[in-house]
Structure formats: structure tokens, C-alpha cells
Design a protein around this motif. Structure first.
Motif, PDB file in Angstrom:
ATOM      1  N   GLN A 231      -2.426   0.367  -8.631  1.00 22.22           N
ATOM      2  CA  GLN A 231      -3.795   0.832  -8.407  1.00 22.22           C
ATOM      3  C   GLN A 231      -3.867   2.349  -8.587  1.00 22.22           C
ATOM      4  OE1 GLN A 231      -5.076  -0.620  -4.527  1.00 22.22           O
ATOM      5  NE2 GLN A 231      -6.341  -2.170  -5.479  1.00 22.22           N
TER       6      GLN A 231
ATOM      7  N   ILE B 263      -1.356  -4.204  -6.817  1.00 21.98           N
ATOM      8  CA  ILE B 263      -1.529  -3.184  -5.778  1.00 21.98           C
ATOM      9  C   ILE B 263      -0.669  -1.962  -6.083  1.00 21.98           C
ATOM     10  CG2 ILE B 263      -1.244  -2.660  -3.322  1.00 21.98           C
ATOM     11  CD1 ILE B 263      -1.883  -5.602  -2.738  1.00 21.98           C
TER      12      ILE B 263
ATOM     13  N   GLU C  64       0.820  -1.208   0.000  1.00 24.24           N
ATOM     14  CA  GLU C  64       0.000   0.000   0.000  1.00 24.24           C
ATOM     15  C   GLU C  64       0.858   1.265   0.000  1.00 24.24           C
ATOM     16  OE1 GLU C  64      -2.316  -3.353   0.709  1.00 24.24           O
ATOM     17  OE2 GLU C  64      -0.584  -2.728   1.910  1.00 24.24           O
TER      18      GLU C  64
END
Length: 248
Positions: free
Chosen positions: A151, A148, A106
Motif C-alpha cells: 500500500q 497490505i 500494517e
């Protein structure tokens, strides 16, 4: 046709004065019209590296950056600080950052988005541990990292990105993935990008192999259909880096 890109990750090596000496030593050795050349140096060495590299084909990159532009983040480097110096590339999500400094998929995504916002080309790192390879989950794990990391990234942005596949078990160990292993994962990464975006984006994005790349292993690795160069560690601090850049 994708242009080869060979980047050196200096890690925590060289003082600013040593940086000037090494850039000057490597400058004539890495001159190339067929490969883009990037030196990713410690933050404190960036001004010295940029000055020393003037007039050459060497682009200077950073080894890391934060995803905020200012604030109470002691010790961090903002993207606008890098662009103000003339930095063109930044390594994001290297396995050492993930392992030692608790970076996650993230936070990697946040950094990738911020790099694009400031016109810095991210070199997005991915790769599996030896245990994950032995468990047969390499492709699944790397695909998750890529999905991820990208994104919120547009197709036009993704086309300009660089992805570095570095099997963690091959970094600094002297072990190199076989050509077949490296090609298999880089092909899977390109297929993943095609799924997320489209084939044109997948065809445009450049994918490096990293992990104990040497002058001896570079020609065969870089000749693979889905390997567009290398992210080079220890060998980027030596004259042999010139042989890796000019591998043909």
C-alpha cells in the motif's frame, strides 16, 4: 529477463569475528555473474560483513529495521543507520518477526515504505501456516499480505522490490514445498502485483522461494517461471550455499 537473487538469512547466528571468517570462506564459493547474492546478517555483524565482503559480488543486507529514523525506540535500528554502513537490502516481515515480535501487515507496510524512502531494497516476506494450507486459504492469505505490504508503494518502487514466499510450515523444518506448490503461490503473487499495478511491474519484480532450500532442491525450484531465486536460512551458513547460488 529477471536476474536470479539468492539471499542468505543468517538469523541470530555468528559473532562479528565469526562473520568475517564465514564471509571469507564463502566469498569464492558464491562468486556468480548470473545471480545477485545477498548476506542478511545480524545488525551487530553488519560492519564486519561489509568490510569482509569488499571487492566481492556479495551485497550485505539487514534482517530487520524500524520505520522511524530516530527517537525513543530502545533497541531498534533506523534505516539511515543501515544506509550509513552501506546496507543495500533489508528483510521485512519474516514470519519469525511476525510470530515472536508481534509484527503485523500494517507495520510491515510502514517498514517497506521507509526502506524505499532510503533507497534500501526490501525483501518482503509472506507465507501461510500449515493450518491455513490445509484449510485451502493459502492464496487468499498471501494475496492479503502482499496487498497490505505494498500500500502506498509506487509501480517504479515495486519493480525493484523482492518478495520472498516462505510457507511457514517449511521454515527450518527440513520440509520443502513441492515445486508445483511453490510455483503456484509465486505465480499467484505475480498475478496479484499485476492487478495492483500492471503487467510490466509484475514482470519486473523478483519473487524468491524460501523454506529449507538446499543445494539439491534449488535447481528445480529456481527453474520455475515465477521463482527468481531463494531466501535461504540454515544452508546459507554452510559451504553448500555456493551450490545454491550457482545452481545451474
Amino acid at each position: 529477463m529477471r536476474k536470479t537473487i539468492v539471499a542468505g538469512n543468517w538469523k541470530m547466528n555468528k559473532t562479528p569475528s565469526e562473520t568475517v571468517a564465514l564471509v571469507n570462506e564463502l566469498k569464492p564459493l558464491v562468486a556468480s555473474e548470473t545471480s545477485d547474492v545477498v548476506f542478511c546478517v545480524p545488525a551487530i555483524c553488519i560492519p564486519a560483513a561489509i568490510e569482509a565482503a569488499k571487492g566481492s559480488n556479495i551485497n550485505i543486507g539487514a534482517e530487520n529495521m524500524y520505520y522511524e529514523e530516530s527517537g525513543a525506540y530502545t533497541g531498534e535500528i533506523a534505516p539511515n543507520m543501515l544506509t550509513d554502513l552501506g546496507v543495500k537490502y533489508v528483510i521485512i516481515g519474516h514470519s519469525e518477526r511476525r510470530e515472536y515480535f508481534a509484527e503485523t501487515d500494517e507495520t510491515v507496510n510502514k517498514k517497506v515504505l521507509k526502506a524505499f524512502e532510503h533507497g534500501i531494497t526490501p525483501i518482503v516476506c509472506c507465507g501461510e501456516t500449515l493450518a491455513q494450507r490445509e484449510q485451502g486459504v493459502t492464496i487468499d492469505f498471501v494475496r492479503q499480505q502482499i496487498k497490505i505490504a505494498f500500500q502506498g508503494v509506487t509501480a517504479d518502487q515495486a519493480k525493484t522490490a523482492v518478495i520472498a514466499y516462505e510457507p511457514i510450515w517449511a521454515i527450518g523444518t527440513g520440509k520443502v514445498a513441492t515445486t508445483e506448490q511453490a510455483q503456484e503461490v509465486c505465480k499467484a503473487i505475480r498475478e496479484c502485483i499485476a492487478e495492483v499495478y500492471d503487467q510490466a511491474t509484475a514482470d519486473a519484480i523478483r519473487i524468491q522461494y524460501g523454506g529449507s532450500v538446499s543445494a539439491a532442491s534449488a535447481p528445480e525450484l529456481f527453474a520455475q517461471d515465477d521463482i527468481d531465486g531463494g531466501l535461504v536460512g540454515g544452508a546459507s551458513l554452510k559451504p553448500d550455499f555456493g551450490k545454491i547460488v550457482n545452481y545451474k
